[in-house]
Design an enzyme around this catalytic site. Structure first.
Site, short mmCIF file in Angstrom:
data_model
loop_
_atom_site.label_atom_id
_atom_site.label_comp_id
_atom_site.label_asym_id
_atom_site.label_seq_id
_atom_site.Cartn_x
_atom_site.Cartn_y
_atom_site.Cartn_z
CB THR A 171 -1.74 4.67 2.98
OG1 THR A 171 -1.82 3.97 4.21
CG2 THR A 171 -0.31 5.13 2.79
CE LYS B 220 0.65 1.25 4.34
NZ LYS B 220 0.54 2.34 5.29
#
Length: 335
Positions: free
Chosen positions: A250, A193
């Site tokens: 994120t 991620k």
């Protein structure tokens, strides 16, 4: 089970925040800081001025820069150092750690060279069984958690009972951990991620909007799951908190170091300029994109977004010229 005492190694924003969570949950915690002035500020002023200014830390949380003192009587050890320095640090502390302690990794990355996940590095350096290593992951934007905004998280361990023990040690009114036994999927999602967030930052820096962001998040999740499948992860993990949850946080948040770093590159800054602007905060994806790309190549998995991020960060490619490649690959069915 005796009394639990947790040593947290690494007083950056996430290490400090997780130590606060543990203390708020009623767990005795010692936070080890590399620099003495940081541990002294925490002890004297009840705050970490470098990483979490303005956040009052609970009395139950004590701090030291002496690893021996931090580990004295520790039943659990939380590792909150950057992923690429975990091996070096852990090797130095190895002899001081109780051989039966639960080792809890907060780092999200894949080690350069060895291509090992963080729990694999811990198992190798410490010589313990994988059952002794747990991973905390999920949407973990430290500043929001330090401000006690509600969030869920994941405690992953192949030993379910151990995961439950860690879960109980860090459950508060604002921090709600779920357990998972798929350590591979949880760690891989956490590492990948950061790379996808760099691509989302680049897109934002280039002036693209939310359709582009949604495309990168979705296709980024698809390439992460493809790699996960060949490594033996549970596909369900990728639609859960460790997967989609962490990815959305994120990729979308200005608090994300990786997204902010990518945005600077998208606006035309060099990697060196973006690094200087980060002021010592580590954007893990800058290094992880290379190890994840190598892992994908080893297993014959296509990861086009990771490939573009690697080329921008390490081969000097201009994100403006890579924009078409980030989004516009050859047409094919979605599945």
């Amino acid at each position: 089970m005796g009394e639990m005492r947790v040593a947290v190694f690494g007083a950056g924003s996430w290490g400090t925040t997780f130590a606060k969570v543990l203390a708020d949950a009623g767990t005795d915690v010692v936070l080890w800081a590399r620099r003495r002035e940081v541990s002294e500020a925490i002890e004297e002023r009840r705050e970490n001025p470098d990483y979490l200014p303005g956040v009052t830390l609970p009395e139950r949380l004590v701090s030291t820069s002496d690893p021996r003192r931090a580990l004295d009587g520790a039943t659990d050890v939380v590792l909150a150092v950057p992923s690429q320095s975990l091996r070096h640090n852990l090797t130095a502390w190895r002899g001081l750690i109780d051989p039966s302690a639960t080792l809890i990794s907060l780092a999200k990355g894949v080690e350069l060279g060895t291509l090992k996940r963080m729990s694999e590095v811990v198992v190798e350096v410490m010589g313990v069984a994988e059952q002794q290593v747990a991973v905390v992951t999920g949407p973990n934007l430290a500043k929001e958690i330090a401000a006690e905004q509600p969030t869920a998280a994941v405690v992953a361990c192949v030993d379910h009972d151990r995961a439950v023990t860690v879960q109980q040690a860090c459950t508060t009114g604002y921090f709600r951990p779920y357990t998972n036994t798929d350590v591979i999927g949880c760690e891989l999602a956490g590492a990948c991620k950061n790379v996808i967030a760099l691509s989302c930052g680049m897109a934002a820096g280039l002036g693209f909007g939310d359709n582009t962001l949604a495309t990168l998040i979705t296709r980024g999740l698809a390439e992460t799951a493809r790699l996960g499948e060949v490594l033996g992860a549970d596909p369900m993990t990728f639609s859960g908190l460790a997967g989609l949850g962490d990815l959305v946080a994120t990729c979308s948040s200005p608090l994300s170091r990786n997204r902010s770093f990518g945005a600077r590159l998208g606006r035309g800054e060099s990697v060196a300029q973006a690094q200087a602007a980060a002021q010592g905060q580590v954007a893990e994806g800058v290094k992880s994109c290379s190890s994840i790309r190598a892992l994908a190549m080893r297993h014959g998995v296509e990861m086009p977004i990771t490939e573009v991020v690697h080329r921008v960060c390490h081969d000097g490619f201009d994100p403006r010229e890579m924009a078409g490649e980030l989004i516009g690959r050859k047409t094919k069915p979605e599945r």
